[in-house]
Scaffold this motif. Structure first.
Motif, PDB file in Angstrom:
ATOM      1  N   ASP A  29      22.653  58.240  56.265  1.00  0.00           N
ATOM      2  CA  ASP A  29      22.366  57.684  54.943  1.00  0.00           C
ATOM      3  C   ASP A  29      22.952  58.542  53.826  1.00  0.00           C
ATOM      4  O   ASP A  29      23.465  58.014  52.832  1.00  0.00           O
ATOM      5  N   ARG A  30      22.881  59.852  53.966  1.00  0.00           N
ATOM      6  CA  ARG A  30      23.236  60.746  52.864  1.00  0.00           C
ATOM      7  C   ARG A  30      24.677  61.244  52.916  1.00  0.00           C
ATOM      8  O   ARG A  30      25.277  61.510  51.866  1.00  0.00           O
ATOM      9  N   LEU A  31      25.227  61.380  54.098  1.00  0.00           N
ATOM     10  CA  LEU A  31      26.589  61.896  54.238  1.00  0.00           C
ATOM     11  C   LEU A  31      27.594  60.808  54.565  1.00  0.00           C
ATOM     12  O   LEU A  31      28.798  61.043  54.488  1.00  0.00           O
ATOM     13  N   GLY A  32      27.107  59.643  54.941  1.00  0.00           N
ATOM     14  CA  GLY A  32      27.986  58.558  55.358  1.00  0.00           C
ATOM     15  C   GLY A  32      28.028  58.462  56.871  1.00  0.00           C
ATOM     16  O   GLY A  32      28.182  59.481  57.563  1.00  0.00           O
ATOM     17  N   ALA A  33      27.908  57.247  57.390  1.00  0.00           N
ATOM     18  CA  ALA A  33      27.852  57.062  58.840  1.00  0.00           C
ATOM     19  C   ALA A  33      29.142  57.496  59.515  1.00  0.00           C
ATOM     20  O   ALA A  33      29.123  58.033  60.625  1.00  0.00           O
ATOM     21  N   ARG A  43      32.450  55.372  50.137  1.00  0.00           N
ATOM     22  CA  ARG A  43      31.739  56.249  49.217  1.00  0.00           C
ATOM     23  C   ARG A  43      30.237  56.046  49.375  1.00  0.00           C
ATOM     24  O   ARG A  43      29.750  54.922  49.429  1.00  0.00           O
ATOM     25  N   VAL A  44      29.526  57.135  49.477  1.00  0.00           N
ATOM     26  CA  VAL A  44      28.074  57.077  49.650  1.00  0.00           C
ATOM     27  C   VAL A  44      27.420  57.319  48.295  1.00  0.00           C
ATOM     28  O   VAL A  44      27.622  58.385  47.695  1.00  0.00           O
ATOM     29  N   PRO A  45      26.670  56.361  47.773  1.00  0.00           N
ATOM     30  CA  PRO A  45      26.008  56.577  46.480  1.00  0.00           C
ATOM     31  C   PRO A  45      25.061  57.767  46.556  1.00  0.00           C
ATOM     32  O   PRO A  45      24.437  58.012  47.600  1.00  0.00           O
TER      33      PRO A  45
END
Length: 423
Positions: A73-77, A190-192
């Motif tokens: 969720d936080r770093l990108g899958a 891009r991960v918000p």
């Protein structure tokens, strides 16, 4: 052939994730099923030490699913998937290069951590990329996973004719290739930025009573699915007197999955709610353990090939029903999970769900193992039916729980729209 045509209709990222799961299961199953034999017979370790090495791997994976989901969720899958496969490459290579207990423990920890990272991350990425076709994507994911679980042991058996190190290095090589392919092909997204802390996210998921109730209701599915590797193979070997009969249990599922998984999912998704079909699948999984009762506890060896074949048919019928139940329920279970909360926490939800399922599988296998031992001690009397009755009860109880959740309106009705942002 229609299945392969449908695969081409998905984005390249989804297609790679499908191939990735084929490779993950192939690499895993060509090594792990033979690890205990290598540690005990080749390295001369005691059963207690073997149990520690295997337990450390399982604990590292099951205990860290939540971390893997939050990282996705936080770093990108994408980055978490690549990191997980790279770590497993190192872990499996250590199994080939080291004979000492510290090295083997390190290899177990690394291979477990790797699974904890990429398992929830792959499912998160697949849910995001598949958009409105989540159920179909997870149906194909199931096909590739099952195929890899069949190819792996066959390839592992062939490589063991060389030695265990050949198996370990081949498995490491498969994960190395997957790491490179994902780095080159998977699109970066891009991960918000997260608007809350990790612990706040965990509290949010832990406070979602609907989701936790669903995860607990699905305990039966994972317990029964694991009997493809415990109870049903043991029954096939006992009924026929042939060790190779255990492989037929998986072969039935692979052939059925490739031929019918996508058709079943497509036929059902427009005809009723997901909760209805999940419950139906669980009922099928529970009833799958009724036919093998016909040959349960048979202590006398079969009288020739014809008798062995007749004894194998109820077990294979049970395996077929179990696979059909999995094919009915599992794609809709995977489709449903993201709908329980915010899309930004999809990975965390998958992580918690797989942590619960891992614990359920461990406890369920222990219970079924106890029932099998108790049944053997009772000879060919009613006690021989105990593990089968337990499995039937587990499937029907889970089906009843899901039905209750569905009727109470607890299950989500709509899936959140994907929010894919190109880097």
């Amino acid at each position: 052939m229609k299945t392969w045509h449908e695969i081409r209709g998905f984005p390249l990222a989804v297609r790679l994730l499908l191939v990735n799961q084929l490779g993950v299961n192939t690499g895993f199953y060509l090594l792990i099923p033979y690890l205990a034999t290598h540690l005990g017979d080749d390295l001369g370790m005691s059963a207690a030490v073997v149990g520690i090495v295997l337990g450390v791997r399982n604990l590292s994976q099951q205990g860290l699913f939540l971390i893997g989901g939050s990282a996705a969720d936080r770093l990108g899958a994408r980055g978490v998937i690549i990191a997980g496969c790279a770590i497993r490459t190192v872990g499996f290579a250590l199994f080939a290069l080291g004979d000492g207990l510290p090295v083997l423990l390190a290899a177990s920890v690394l291979s477990g951590v790797a699974g904890a990272l990429f398992n929830p991350a792959v499912r998160t990425y697949l849910a995001q990329e598949a958009g409105e076709r989540k159920a179909e994507a997870f149906a194909l994911f199931n096909v590739f996973a099952t195929t890899g679980a069949l190819i792996g042991p066959v390839l592992g058996s062939a490589l063991l004719l060389v030695d265990f190190r050949a198996s370990a290095l081949t498995a490491a090589g498969i994960f190395a290739l997957l790491t490179v392919a994902q780095a080159l092909v998977l699109p970066a997204r891009r991960v918000p930025p997260a608007g809350s802390s990790v612990t706040a996210d965990w509290r949010e998921v832990a406070g979602n009573r609907s989701f936790l109730a669903f995860a607990l209701a699905m305990v039966g599915m994972f317990t029964l699915e694991n009997q493809l590797y415990l109870l049903l193979p043991a029954a096939a070997r006992q009924a026929t007197g042939w060790d190779g009969a255990a492989g037929l249990v998986l072969l039935v599922g692979t052939i059925t999955g490739v031929a019918f998984q996508l058709r079943i999912t497509r036929a059902l998704q427009g005809r009723g709610s997901r909760g209805r079909w999940i419950a139906t699948g669980l009922v099928l999984m529970g009833l799958a353990f009724v036919p093998p009762m016909l040959v349960a506890g048979a202590d006398t060896p079969p009288d020739g090939a014809q008798d062995a074949t007749l004894r194998a048919l109820p077990v294979l019928a049970g395996a077929l029903l179990l696979h059909l139940g999995v094919m009915t329920a599992q794609p809709f279970v995977m489709e449903l999970i993201p709908g329980f909360g915010r899309q930004a926490l999809t990975g965390t939800y998958f992580g918690v769900f797989y942590a619960v399922s891992g614990i359920a599988a461990a406890v369920g296998n222990a219970a079924v193992g106890w029932a099998m031992d108790t049944g053997r001690q009772g000879g060919d009397g009613p006690a021989a039916l105990l593990p089968w009755v337990c499995c039937v009860a587990a499937g029907l109880a889970s089906a009843a729980a899901v039905t209750w959740l569905h009727r109470n309106g607890t299950l989500p009705r709509k899936q959140p729209a994907p929010e894919v942002v190109t880097a």
